[in-house]
Design a protein around this motif. Structure first.
Motif, PDB file in Angstrom:
ATOM      1  N   LEU A  50      54.551  19.616  60.931  1.00 16.67           N
ATOM      2  CA  LEU A  50      55.952  19.454  60.577  1.00 16.67           C
ATOM      3  C   LEU A  50      56.249  20.148  59.243  1.00 16.67           C
ATOM      4  O   LEU A  50      55.535  19.949  58.260  1.00 16.67           O
ATOM      5  CB  LEU A  50      56.309  17.973  60.480  1.00 16.67           C
ATOM      6  CG  LEU A  50      57.719  17.634  59.993  1.00 16.67           C
ATOM      7  CD1 LEU A  50      58.768  18.169  60.948  1.00 16.67           C
ATOM      8  CD2 LEU A  50      57.873  16.127  59.809  1.00 16.67           C
ATOM      9  N   TYR A  51      57.343  20.927  59.223  1.00 19.40           N
ATOM     10  CA  TYR A  51      57.784  21.625  58.019  1.00 19.40           C
ATOM     11  C   TYR A  51      59.226  21.239  57.739  1.00 19.40           C
ATOM     12  O   TYR A  51      60.088  21.367  58.610  1.00 19.40           O
ATOM     13  CB  TYR A  51      57.687  23.143  58.211  1.00 19.40           C
ATOM     14  CG  TYR A  51      56.284  23.623  58.480  1.00 19.40           C
ATOM     15  CD1 TYR A  51      55.472  24.089  57.455  1.00 19.40           C
ATOM     16  CD2 TYR A  51      55.766  23.608  59.779  1.00 19.40           C
ATOM     17  CE1 TYR A  51      54.184  24.532  57.706  1.00 19.40           C
ATOM     18  CE2 TYR A  51      54.476  24.042  60.043  1.00 19.40           C
ATOM     19  CZ  TYR A  51      53.688  24.502  58.996  1.00 19.40           C
ATOM     20  OH  TYR A  51      52.405  24.926  59.254  1.00 19.40           O
ATOM     21  N   ILE A  52      59.498  20.757  56.534  1.00 19.66           N
ATOM     22  CA  ILE A  52      60.848  20.378  56.145  1.00 19.66           C
ATOM     23  C   ILE A  52      61.445  21.525  55.341  1.00 19.66           C
ATOM     24  O   ILE A  52      60.937  21.885  54.276  1.00 19.66           O
ATOM     25  CB  ILE A  52      60.842  19.073  55.328  1.00 19.66           C
ATOM     26  CG1 ILE A  52      60.255  17.933  56.171  1.00 19.66           C
ATOM     27  CG2 ILE A  52      62.252  18.727  54.871  1.00 19.66           C
ATOM     28  CD1 ILE A  52      60.066  16.643  55.397  1.00 19.66           C
ATOM     29  N   THR A 374      53.668  16.539  65.798  1.00 18.13           N
ATOM     30  CA  THR A 374      54.360  15.265  65.949  1.00 18.13           C
ATOM     31  C   THR A 374      55.510  15.184  64.958  1.00 18.13           C
ATOM     32  O   THR A 374      55.455  15.770  63.870  1.00 18.13           O
ATOM     33  CB  THR A 374      53.403  14.075  65.764  1.00 18.13           C
ATOM     34  OG1 THR A 374      54.117  12.849  65.982  1.00 18.13           O
ATOM     35  CG2 THR A 374      52.797  14.059  64.376  1.00 18.13           C
ATOM     36  N   TYR A 375      56.562  14.458  65.339  1.00 18.83           N
ATOM     37  CA  TYR A 375      57.746  14.336  64.500  1.00 18.83           C
ATOM     38  C   TYR A 375      58.504  13.079  64.913  1.00 18.83           C
ATOM     39  O   TYR A 375      58.293  12.524  65.993  1.00 18.83           O
ATOM     40  CB  TYR A 375      58.643  15.575  64.641  1.00 18.83           C
ATOM     41  CG  TYR A 375      59.028  15.910  66.068  1.00 18.83           C
ATOM     42  CD1 TYR A 375      60.243  15.493  66.609  1.00 18.83           C
ATOM     43  CD2 TYR A 375      58.174  16.646  66.891  1.00 18.83           C
ATOM     44  CE1 TYR A 375      60.599  15.798  67.921  1.00 18.83           C
ATOM     45  CE2 TYR A 375      58.523  16.961  68.202  1.00 18.83           C
ATOM     46  CZ  TYR A 375      59.731  16.531  68.708  1.00 18.83           C
ATOM     47  OH  TYR A 375      60.074  16.819  70.001  1.00 18.83           O
ATOM     48  N   THR A 381      59.550   8.559  68.070  1.00 20.22           N
ATOM     49  CA  THR A 381      58.418   9.358  67.616  1.00 20.22           C
ATOM     50  C   THR A 381      57.920  10.220  68.775  1.00 20.22           C
ATOM     51  O   THR A 381      57.646   9.711  69.863  1.00 20.22           O
ATOM     52  CB  THR A 381      57.277   8.454  67.125  1.00 20.22           C
ATOM     53  OG1 THR A 381      57.765   7.653  66.033  1.00 20.22           O
ATOM     54  CG2 THR A 381      56.096   9.277  66.644  1.00 20.22           C
ATOM     55  N   TYR A 382      57.793  11.510  68.536  1.00 25.81           N
ATOM     56  CA  TYR A 382      57.448  12.466  69.578  1.00 25.81           C
ATOM     57  C   TYR A 382      56.126  13.160  69.277  1.00 25.81           C
ATOM     58  O   TYR A 382      55.720  13.294  68.116  1.00 25.81           O
ATOM     59  CB  TYR A 382      58.516  13.560  69.684  1.00 25.81           C
ATOM     60  CG  TYR A 382      59.867  13.113  70.159  1.00 25.81           C
ATOM     61  CD1 TYR A 382      60.261  13.283  71.483  1.00 25.81           C
ATOM     62  CD2 TYR A 382      60.793  12.558  69.274  1.00 25.81           C
ATOM     63  CE1 TYR A 382      61.523  12.908  71.919  1.00 25.81           C
ATOM     64  CE2 TYR A 382      62.050  12.175  69.697  1.00 25.81           C
ATOM     65  CZ  TYR A 382      62.408  12.346  71.020  1.00 25.81           C
ATOM     66  OH  TYR A 382      63.653  11.968  71.450  1.00 25.81           O
ATOM     67  N   VAL A 383      55.506  13.643  70.340  1.00 25.13           N
ATOM     68  CA  VAL A 383      54.378  14.561  70.238  1.00 25.13           C
ATOM     69  C   VAL A 383      54.695  15.749  71.137  1.00 25.13           C
ATOM     70  O   VAL A 383      54.967  15.579  72.330  1.00 25.13           O
ATOM     71  CB  VAL A 383      53.055  13.908  70.663  1.00 25.13           C
ATOM     72  CG1 VAL A 383      51.926  14.939  70.670  1.00 25.13           C
ATOM     73  CG2 VAL A 383      52.702  12.752  69.735  1.00 25.13           C
ATOM     74  N   ALA A 384      54.695  16.954  70.561  1.00 23.32           N
ATOM     75  CA  ALA A 384      54.904  18.184  71.323  1.00 23.32           C
ATOM     76  C   ALA A 384      53.557  18.866  71.502  1.00 23.32           C
ATOM     77  O   ALA A 384      52.748  18.907  70.566  1.00 23.32           O
ATOM     78  CB  ALA A 384      55.875  19.105  70.597  1.00 23.32           C
ATOM     79  N   THR A 424      65.474  19.852  58.863  1.00 24.84           N
ATOM     80  CA  THR A 424      66.186  20.101  57.617  1.00 24.84           C
ATOM     81  C   THR A 424      65.921  19.027  56.577  1.00 24.84           C
ATOM     82  O   THR A 424      66.059  19.291  55.381  1.00 24.84           O
ATOM     83  CB  THR A 424      67.699  20.194  57.873  1.00 24.84           C
ATOM     84  OG1 THR A 424      68.129  19.033  58.602  1.00 24.84           O
ATOM     85  CG2 THR A 424      68.029  21.443  58.668  1.00 24.84           C
ATOM     86  N   ASP A 425      65.545  17.817  57.012  1.00 25.53           N
ATOM     87  CA  ASP A 425      65.338  16.744  56.038  1.00 25.53           C
ATOM     88  C   ASP A 425      64.236  15.761  56.423  1.00 25.53           C
ATOM     89  O   ASP A 425      64.056  14.744  55.759  1.00 25.53           O
ATOM     90  CB  ASP A 425      66.636  15.969  55.821  1.00 25.53           C
ATOM     91  CG  ASP A 425      67.184  15.357  57.108  1.00 25.53           C
ATOM     92  OD1 ASP A 425      66.487  15.411  58.147  1.00 25.53           O
ATOM     93  OD2 ASP A 425      68.311  14.827  57.076  1.00 25.53           O
ATOM     94  N   GLY A 426      63.495  16.035  57.473  1.00 24.28           N
ATOM     95  CA  GLY A 426      62.433  15.129  57.901  1.00 24.28           C
ATOM     96  C   GLY A 426      62.826  14.216  59.035  1.00 24.28           C
ATOM     97  O   GLY A 426      61.962  13.566  59.631  1.00 24.28           O
ATOM     98  N   THR A 427      64.121  14.158  59.351  1.00 19.86           N
ATOM     99  CA  THR A 427      64.608  13.307  60.441  1.00 19.86           C
ATOM    100  C   THR A 427      65.550  14.056  61.376  1.00 19.86           C
ATOM    101  O   THR A 427      65.514  13.861  62.588  1.00 19.86           O
ATOM    102  CB  THR A 427      65.335  12.062  59.880  1.00 19.86           C
ATOM    103  OG1 THR A 427      64.439  11.338  59.037  1.00 19.86           O
ATOM    104  CG2 THR A 427      65.814  11.160  60.998  1.00 19.86           C
TER     105      THR A 427
END
Length: 686
Positions: A50-52, A374-375, A381-384, A424-427
């Protein structure tokens, strides 16, 4: 070890006087103080991918395009993920490694080589099995920022028929080999056979030790073991090792070793078929060292492990992903995905030995080999994950007791690499990205909740050459995506609007001549240029930016005078020559389309000067409520909701902020109050 993305604050329109100079700055983003670094595979110790980055809105992402001016040329095939490091002597850099045992630091803006180092002769023949030729650096390196050290494993052949795994530590700023390195793994670890052990998993760091996972080669030749080798960052003579008791059972997934800040986690593959479990088909939890207790609480193995061993159906084709699911019980989880097509959830606090998992679901009809991401959004909560060579999928983990797995979405794609995610912000604005590896070789982006297409591969210039199956993945930094293929690193970027800067310059006549600089961010009192002479004069205005200026225009919008020729650019300055300027007039110079290498102007809600000096409730007056709110938030990092209390723009709310707000208590917000914030208050750096 993380991508330390700065909090982005709303853009603003701000006018105030600095040293007699009236300045209006339009649409700039408030300062982002901390560095952005991608130091390891999938960005974090958890391997979440994950990259914010506030630049990656759906609109911006839909208009992503490759920067064809970015050089990026390197020598060798690439299986490892690139890294991104800032604050070096030459500015931000991208680190890339190749199977030719070449290590590169590239300028993150131009793609030109900053430094290069070869760490030994790569292997082209003589190994008993394998499918990578030449063979050199395969696993993703890692950077230890405190020591500015880059760690990697290189397979070398110092003489014909001799094979060695060498663990290197390089100075990340210069490429120099650090004293005492490299470590010859065969010499340091008893029973380690470099001819049959491979290193394709990403390295990790926990505490003062760098960890390197090892497995076998394609073809499963020889008596290798799943291993995790630990080397002290500051003392390469201190080498420890954990190995499976059974032969084979490699720790070979490209995600390598994960950690939750306390313990290390690896997954293992199929072992030699025996009646006694010896480390195969498992999620293994190790204490720093690495140390394995052997207790059932420190490993999880599916009850059909023997069948998986016999059918070469590895659990270890995908590395462990550490996931926390608030509201679930248990909430501390490890996600494992197997070549049997199943997704498994296990309790990270007590793995449970040979037992049923917390939850499982068949999520693919094919072998799952990749690194998942994951995000978490407002919907869950997801896993791609890469379900197979033509399918990207995502599942949701429910916040229940116990948690369960439910399918979310699936997309068909021509080739699928290991996914990564931007927000853009973690959510909000979650976008799942995947490269069409060995297929269309294009970047694809999908809405994290629905799978709707956000970016569909771009235009004719946006092809990424030399990608590799499940290994190719990207990184995100400063509104950019970097990807590495064979012989080249590629840069994709969101559209960057031009910075517009309007300066209203009040002329004075006195006995000194010269020029003045308008730095971005503003600092000190740049003053007003003064010249002697007649009714009109020629003047030179020099504008200094935080990074190299790449484009722009200038015009005189009021007063008497004109611009003589186009502005000139040199390094981080732009020079504008003015002619025929009247001493008695006020001259307004408008710079439009001025873009530096890290400018990013985002269309966000304008805010007022009130927000800059601790007016937390926005009522126009600094009062006791503002002081109390700033005190309550002291010690917290800046977020989109509390940035008004970060008066000194340090990126964290501290005692200085409290003191400044106290000093202004009882005062109305006005331009003079903003003057204290002029130093560093206006940044264009994205």
């Amino acid at each position: 070890m993380s991508n330390d993305v700065n909090v982005r604050r709303p853009s603003l329109v701000l006018s105030f006087f600095v040293g007699g100079l009236s300045v209006a700055v339009l649409g700039v983003v408030l300062p982002a103080k901390a560095s952005v670094n991608v130091t390891q595979h999938h960005n974090h110790d958890s391997r979440d991918g994950l990259y914010i980055d506030s630049a990656f809105t759906p609109t911006n992402s839909a208009n992503l395009a490759r920067d064809t001016n970015f050089n990026g040329a390197i020598t060798g095939n690439v299986y490892a993920q690139p890294l991104y490091i800032e604050d070096g002597p030459t500015g931000p850099m991208v680190i890339a490694v190749t199977e030719s045992n070449n290590v590169y630091a590239l300028d993150a803006v131009t793609g030109n080589v900053i430094w290069q180092r070869n760490v030994g002769t790569s292997i082209t023949s003589g190994l008993p099995c394998g499918n990578i030729t030449p063979l050199g650096i395969t696993g993703t390196p890692i950077v230890d920022l405190p020591s500015r050290s880059l760690f990697l494993d290189a397979e070398t052949t110092p003489t014909a028929g001799t094979f060695k795994h060498m663990i290197y530590s390089l100075n990340v700023d210069t490429g120099a080999i650090n004293p005492g390195w490299p470590v010859d793994v065969s010499g340091a670890v008893s029973g380690f056979d470099s001819s049959v052990q491979s290193e394709r998993g990403a390295l990790g760091i926990l505490g003062s030790i760098v960890y390197i996972p090892y497995g076998g080669r394609f073809g499963d030749c020889g008596s290798y073991h799943g291993r995790l080798v630990g080397v002290q960052v500051s003392n390469p003579t201190s080498v420890t090792n954990w190995a499976t008791t059974i032969t084979k059972a490699g720790a070979w997934s490209i995600g390598g070793v994960a950690n939750d800040g306390t313990n290390l986690f690896v997954t293992t593959g199929n072992g030699s078929v025996t009646g006694t479990w010896g480390g195969s088909e498992a999620v293994i939890r190790l204490q720093p060292g690495p140390i394995f207790s052997g207790n059932p609480s420190d490993y999880w193995v599916p009850t059909n492990w023997q069948s998986l061993d016999s059918s070469d159906t590895d659990l270890g084709g995908s590395g462990p992903v550490i996931v926390d699911v608030p509201g679930a019980s248990p909430s501390h989880l490890v996600v494992a995905l197997g070549k049997d097509g199943n997704a498994y959830l296990v309790n990270r606090d007590n793995l449970g030995g040979i037992s049923a998992p917390v939850a499982s679901l068949q999520v693919s009809g094919s072998s799952i080999i990749q690194a998942a991401a994951t995000y978490r959004t407002s919907q869950g909560t997801y896993v791609a994950f890469r379900a197979n060579g033509s399918m990207l999928s995502a599942f949701r983990i429910t916040a229940t007791n116990p948690p369960t797995i439910t399918t979310a979405w699936t997309k068909t794609q021509s080739g699928v690499g290991s996914p990564f995610v931007t927000s853009t912000d973690g959510t909000n604005n979650m976008i799942v990205w995947s490269i069409g590896t060995e297929g269309d070789q294009r970047l694809h982006g999908y809405d994290g909740d629905t799978g709707a297409v956000v970016y569909s591969g771009g235009g004719p210039n946006d092809v990424i050459g030399g990608t590799h199956s499940y290994t190719t993945t990207g990184i995100v930094a400063r509104g950019r995506i970097y990807l590495a293929g064979d012989s080249r690193v590629y840069l994709f970027r969101v559209p960057i609007p031009a910075l517009q800067l309007t300066l209203a310059v009040s002329r004075k006549t006195h006995g000194s001549a010269g020029t003045f600089d308008i730095p971005l961010p503003l600092s000190g009192n740049p003053g007003v240029e003064c010249r002697t002479g007649g009714a009109t004069n020629d003047y030179t205005q020099v504008f200094t930016f935080t990074n190299n200026v790449v484009s722009g225009d200038a015009s005189v919008t009021s007063g008497i005078g004109s611009v003589s020729g186009p502005p000139t650019f040199s390094g981080n300055t732009m020079t504008v020559n003015l002619t025929g300027v009247a001493n008695t007039q006020t001259l307004t110079v408008t710079l439009s389309g001025v873009t530096d290498q890290f400018s990013q102007v985002l269309p966000e809600t304008p805010v007022s000067v009130n927000m800059l000096i601790g007016d937390t409730n926005g009522n126009g007056t600094v009062n006791a409520t503002d002081v109390a709110q700033t005190k309550a938030q002291a010690g917290q990092p800046v977020t989109s909701s509390n940035f008004r209390t970060d008066v000194n723009a340090s990126g964290i709310i501290n005692a200085t902020d409290v003191a400044i707000v106290k000093a202004h208590s009882g005062q109305s917000i006005s331009a003079p109050h903003a003057r204290a914030r002029s130093s560093g208050a206006l940044a264009t750096r994205h």
